[in-house]
Design an enzyme around this catalytic site. Structure first.
Site, short mmCIF file in Angstrom:
data_model
loop_
_atom_site.label_atom_id
_atom_site.label_comp_id
_atom_site.label_asym_id
_atom_site.label_seq_id
_atom_site.Cartn_x
_atom_site.Cartn_y
_atom_site.Cartn_z
N TYR A 1 -62.68 69.97 47.97
CA TYR A 1 -62.56 68.62 47.41
C TYR A 1 -61.11 68.29 47.07
O TYR A 1 -60.58 67.26 47.51
CB TYR A 1 -63.43 68.51 46.16
CG TYR A 1 -63.42 67.13 45.54
CD1 TYR A 1 -64.27 66.14 46.02
CD2 TYR A 1 -62.56 66.81 44.49
CE1 TYR A 1 -64.26 64.86 45.46
CE2 TYR A 1 -62.54 65.54 43.93
CZ TYR A 1 -63.39 64.58 44.42
OH TYR A 1 -63.37 63.31 43.88
N SER B 1 -58.07 61.10 44.36
CA SER B 1 -58.50 61.55 43.04
C SER B 1 -57.34 62.23 42.34
O SER B 1 -56.42 62.75 42.99
CB SER B 1 -59.67 62.54 43.18
OG SER B 1 -59.95 63.18 41.96
#
Length: 309
Positions: A200, A187
């Site tokens: 995350y 990401s």
């Protein structure tokens, strides 16, 4: 300013400019198709190659399944929601006359990880596993000290333990065949250590670094690795309860910040074997560039204003 200082300043400016150009260059749309999409080779029995896709029931994972089926790959589709997987597999079989196998598994569970790894190893040993797409993932919203520890541990299993185990299972057969591709879906959050997304963003940074290191080990082997770093993508990711409860809404962000899952996957597959880190979209490459040079204090100050946490 001394000559040495000037020299290092010029070198730094040149490297920064080259890095900026690399990140902001157009997508691979004008290049010939990736070798994984052109003339894909089957296994020893001449059957089509197989792609194993985790998190395949929706979003980027389902887009990978659709585009690879269109390219002639047989599929092993992995996710928790068996009904969704079965519907997708049935649709792809009818549309593209391929084989699509459904494997319902929760990659937060160690036993399920091993079960999927056994399938990956068998298919790889048979010489048919051409692509491994480690896409499964989820997000949480909140400060680390306030979130249930179990959810953070689940994230480590899904984002890190599962991809590493599946790569270890797939690689021996790929290396013997001297052909294969691995895509680890990271990401743009991997470029930013952000408050409210501590676990995350850390797991995504790990995937980027691990992919780059693994590619260096595999140089010349015929097997390639990619870390795919999408930004905001139209999918079910931001529709889940943690984001709804936080008050997050897509319309809070300008439309140009969003990409379709199909566009993200097309960029990834076209770049596989050419770019170890694939960042689809010029705006996302700019975000990653800023993440390399901007002071983190400033980044988090801006993030705190925009974040619901």
């Amino acid at each position: 300013m001394s000559i040495v200082t000037r020299l290092f300043t010029w070198i730094g400016a040149a490297m920064g400019g080259a890095f900026a150009w690399k990140l902001l260059q157009p997508e691979f749309v004008q290049r010939s198709p990736s070798r994984f999409l052109a003339g894909a080779e089957g296994g020893r029995d001449g059957r089509p190659p197989i792609a194993l896709v985790t998190g395949a029931s929706a979003g980027i994972g389902a887009a990978f399944a659709r585009q690879l089926a269109r390219a002639g790959y047989d599929l092993v589709l992995v996710a928790r929601r068996k009904e969704r997987l079965t519907a997708l597999a049935d649709s792809l079989r009818q549309q593209h006359a391929i084989e699509a196998h459904v494997l319902d598994a929760d990659l937060a569970d160690s036993d399920d990880i091993e079960r999927v790894a056994d399938v990956a190893a068998d298919v790889s040993e048979a010489g048919r596993l051409d692509l491994l797409i480690n896409n499964a993932g989820f997000g949480t919203v909140g400060k680390y000290a306030d979130l249930p520890f179990e959810s953070q541990l689940d994230m480590l299993h899904v984002h890190l333990a599962a991809p590493m185990r599946l790569m270890r299972a797939a690689l021996p057969g790929m290396l013997r065949r001297r052909r294969g591709g691995i895509i680890n879906v990271a990401s743009t959050a991997g470029w930013y250590p952000l408050a409210g997304n501590a676990t995350y963003s850390a797991t995504k940074r790990y995937l980027i670094n691990f992919s780059e290191s693994l590619q260096a080990e595999l140089e010349g082997s015929g097997v390639c690795v990619q870390a795919l770093c999408p930004g905001f993508t139209y999918s079910e990711f931001h529709d889940r309860e943690p984001y709804r409860a936080s008050g997050f809404r897509r319309e809070q962000l300008p439309a140009f910040m969003w990409q379709t899952a199909e566009a993200v996957v097309a960029a990834s597959l076209n770049a596989l074997g050419r770019e170890v880190v694939c960042i689809p979209g010029a705006h996302n490459r700019l975000i990653a560039l800023v993440g390399n040079f901007a002071p983190m204090g400033l980044v988090n100050a801006v993030w705190r204003r925009a974040s619901p946490v």
